[in-house]
Design a protein around this motif. Structure first.
Motif, PDB file in Angstrom:
ATOM      1  N   LEU A 143      80.213   7.533  -6.145  1.00  0.00           N
ATOM      2  CA  LEU A 143      80.122   7.870  -4.727  1.00  0.00           C
ATOM      3  C   LEU A 143      80.382   6.639  -3.855  1.00  0.00           C
ATOM      4  O   LEU A 143      81.067   6.720  -2.830  1.00  0.00           O
ATOM      5  N   GLU A 144      79.875   5.508  -4.303  1.00  0.00           N
ATOM      6  CA  GLU A 144      80.074   4.274  -3.536  1.00  0.00           C
ATOM      7  C   GLU A 144      81.558   3.897  -3.516  1.00  0.00           C
ATOM      8  O   GLU A 144      82.108   3.532  -2.482  1.00  0.00           O
ATOM      9  N   LEU A 145      82.186   4.015  -4.700  1.00  0.00           N
ATOM     10  CA  LEU A 145      83.628   3.721  -4.781  1.00  0.00           C
ATOM     11  C   LEU A 145      84.411   4.630  -3.841  1.00  0.00           C
ATOM     12  O   LEU A 145      85.298   4.190  -3.124  1.00  0.00           O
ATOM     13  N   LYS A 146      84.055   5.895  -3.864  1.00  0.00           N
ATOM     14  CA  LYS A 146      84.757   6.862  -3.032  1.00  0.00           C
ATOM     15  C   LYS A 146      84.535   6.562  -1.545  1.00  0.00           C
ATOM     16  O   LYS A 146      85.486   6.581  -0.751  1.00  0.00           O
ATOM     17  N   ALA A 147      83.291   6.251  -1.190  1.00  0.00           N
ATOM     18  CA  ALA A 147      82.972   5.960   0.211  1.00  0.00           C
ATOM     19  C   ALA A 147      83.730   4.726   0.683  1.00  0.00           C
ATOM     20  O   ALA A 147      84.269   4.697   1.790  1.00  0.00           O
ATOM     21  N   ARG A 148      83.803   3.721  -0.188  1.00  0.00           N
ATOM     22  CA  ARG A 148      84.527   2.499   0.193  1.00  0.00           C
ATOM     23  C   ARG A 148      86.003   2.793   0.410  1.00  0.00           C
ATOM     24  O   ARG A 148      86.644   2.245   1.301  1.00  0.00           O
ATOM     25  N   GLY A 149      86.529   3.650  -0.445  1.00  0.00           N
ATOM     26  CA  GLY A 149      87.941   4.009  -0.313  1.00  0.00           C
ATOM     27  C   GLY A 149      88.210   4.775   0.967  1.00  0.00           C
ATOM     28  O   GLY A 149      89.213   4.559   1.640  1.00  0.00           O
ATOM     29  N   LEU A 150      87.304   5.667   1.321  1.00  0.00           N
ATOM     30  CA  LEU A 150      87.528   6.524   2.494  1.00  0.00           C
ATOM     31  C   LEU A 150      87.186   5.836   3.806  1.00  0.00           C
ATOM     32  O   LEU A 150      87.817   6.061   4.825  1.00  0.00           O
ATOM     33  N   PHE A 151      86.146   4.999   3.779  1.00  0.00           N
ATOM     34  CA  PHE A 151      85.702   4.405   5.045  1.00  0.00           C
ATOM     35  C   PHE A 151      85.731   2.887   4.985  1.00  0.00           C
ATOM     36  O   PHE A 151      84.826   2.231   5.488  1.00  0.00           O
ATOM     37  N   ALA A 152      86.759   2.355   4.371  1.00  0.00           N
ATOM     38  CA  ALA A 152      86.840   0.902   4.174  1.00  0.00           C
ATOM     39  C   ALA A 152      86.696   0.149   5.486  1.00  0.00           C
ATOM     40  O   ALA A 152      86.010  -0.856   5.564  1.00  0.00           O
ATOM     41  N   ASP A 153      87.330   0.683   6.542  1.00  0.00           N
ATOM     42  CA  ASP A 153      87.349  -0.062   7.804  1.00  0.00           C
ATOM     43  C   ASP A 153      86.125   0.221   8.655  1.00  0.00           C
ATOM     44  O   ASP A 153      85.983  -0.312   9.721  1.00  0.00           O
ATOM     45  N   GLU A 154      85.244   1.100   8.201  1.00  0.00           N
ATOM     46  CA  GLU A 154      84.134   1.485   9.050  1.00  0.00           C
ATOM     47  C   GLU A 154      82.797   0.931   8.594  1.00  0.00           C
ATOM     48  O   GLU A 154      81.806   1.075   9.293  1.00  0.00           O
TER      49      GLU A 154
END
Lengths: 200, 250
Positions: free
Chosen positions: B69-80
């Protein structure tokens, strides 16, 4: 009893109605009143009168083809009573097998478009690449320039075909997003309940 | 039950959970494409089928899913991530609620579209490409067959032979003019160079001028010219005057 479908009269509006009828038959996309007026070399008000005449004559239950206002213009379609027969003759690949993901993506683009793939992914929580590619292939969305951010990602909008497939006169026929239940109150209550249970 | 052996059947992947993790770690599968909620549901279903709670398995699963989930979140919201870090817990909860509500509304809109599609299922209409834009009129000059024939004829004619005469210029020897000017100065004290060479060809005039410069160099003549491009006056050199000139030039 309805009168038979005869437009052969000497009335000038009837003559214009026959011209408009011919234009709608040859067109593959909905035509606006202005386009019809320009092609018929007549004025818009008279074209609207002629369209009223055609709308009355080509309506559900009276004719096998129906004239309708859709996607910002006027177009012919098959009457609903003939849909089953039409379905045996033609496939409808545009909307056949639209997945829940595709419908969600279409909703995002229809309401928030033009928008980019990262914006769609951000809202839906999953990558939108393959879904967007599928919708592009079906012709339901199209590219609409590039974003103004540094990357300049491609932006997408829904097409007139989207409006025709869903039978919308225009995008303003969509229900207001604010009127749709986002469950915000319920969500907030659940989050607050979790926060309260959390040890300080 | 081994967590790694949990069989998955997702849109983006089909196979055991540990293979999915391996592919994600090797960056052969985008975490953003993985439906994590579906994985959790599958795990919970398996757990329910077993009817007993294995805390070790659950703990292992939680750790792995949290990492995914963390990997996915980083991928989706990298700039946020920076923006959200700045929020306190209450603001973050507010932001989360707002985003979830936004997504729910989109899901509602998608449900409305699905319903609409069902209701409009009997719509058949002609679909075709957009009408072709009228091709722009090509503006060409008036075409004349006679003019074209004349142009072709001029191209077909044999071109005039090129003159190569300039490549074989005959230059008379400088000595010829040295002798000529010396002889002239024995008869006359001075002469006008331009009128002397007026009847000669341009190559001959050039050689004559070289001869004149040669005579001036050895001090046999004195040259005078009233203005640039005026006639050149050539006179026998005065030895005394010549020496003075050489001294001034040195």
């Amino acid at each position: 009893m309805d009168r038979p479908l005869r437009l052969i009269t000497s009335n000038p509006v009837d003559r214009l109605a026959r011209t408009v009828e011919a234009l709608l038959v040859v067109a593959s996309q909905p035509l606006s009143v202005e386009e019809l007026a320009a092609a018929a070399d007549d004025d818009s008000e008279r074209v609207e009168t002629a369209l009223g005449l055609l709308r009355e004559r080509y309506r559900e239950g009276r004719s096998g083809i129906v004239v309708e206002h859709v996607a910002g213009g006027w177009a012919f379609r098959a009457a609903r009573e003939a849909a089953e027969s039409c379905g045996r003759l033609f496939e409808r690949p545009v909307e056949r097998g639209l997945s829940a993901a595709a419908l969600e993506t279409l909703a995002v683009v229809a309401y928030l478009g033009p928008c980019t793939r990262p914006e769609i992914a951000r809202l839906r929580g999953v990558a939108a690449d393959s879904v967007v590619a599928g919708l592009l292939e079906r012709g339901l969305i199209a590219e609409a320039g590039r974003g103004h951010d540094a990357g300049g990602a491609v932006r997408y909008r829904v097409t007139p075909l989207f409006e025709r497939v869903f039978g919308l006169e225009s995008l303003s026929a969509l229900p207001r997003l604010d009127d749709l239940d986002g469950g915000e109150v319920d969500l907030r209550a659940r989050l607050e309940a979790v926060a309260e249970r959390r040890p300080a | 039950m081994e967590v790694g052996e949990l069989e998955l059947d997702l849109d983006a992947f089909e196979g055991p959970f540990d293979l999915l993790l391996t592919l994600v770690l090797k960056q052969e599968l985008e975490p953003a494409d993985v439906d994590v909620a579906e994985i959790v549901l599958l795990f919970v279903e398996r757990l329910a089928e077993r009817g007993e709670l294995d805390l070790d398995v659950c703990g292992e699963f939680l750790v792995l899913v949290a990492a995914l989930l963390e990997l996915k979140a980083r991928g989706l919201f990298a700039d946020e991530s920076g923006d959200l870090d700045d929020l306190d817990a209450e603001e973050a909860a507010e932001e989360l609620a707002r985003r979830l509500a936004e997504y729910r509304r989109i899901r509602e809109a998608a449900a409305w579209l699905a319903e609409r599609l069902g209701a409009e299922g009997g719509r058949f209409f002609r679909v075709g490409p957009a009408p072709l834009a009228p091709s722009p009129e090509r503006r060409l000059a008036r075409q004349d067959a006679e003019q074209l024939a004349a142009a072709m004829r001029s191209l077909a004619a044999e071109p005039a032979a090129l003159s190569l005469s300039h490549m074989a210029l005959q230059f008379p020897p400088v000595s010829q003019f040295l002798d000529r000017f010396r002889a002239l100065l024995t008869r006359r004290s001075r002469f006008d160079f331009d009128s002397e060479v007026a009847r000669l060809s341009r190559p001959e005039q050039a050689v004559a001028f070289l001869a004149l410069l040669e005579l001036r160099k050895v001090g046999e003549v004195a040259l005078a010219q009233a203005a640039p491009f005026a006639a050149i006056r050539v006179a026998r050199a005065d030895p005394l005057e010549e020496r003075e000139w050489i001294a001034r030039s040195a």
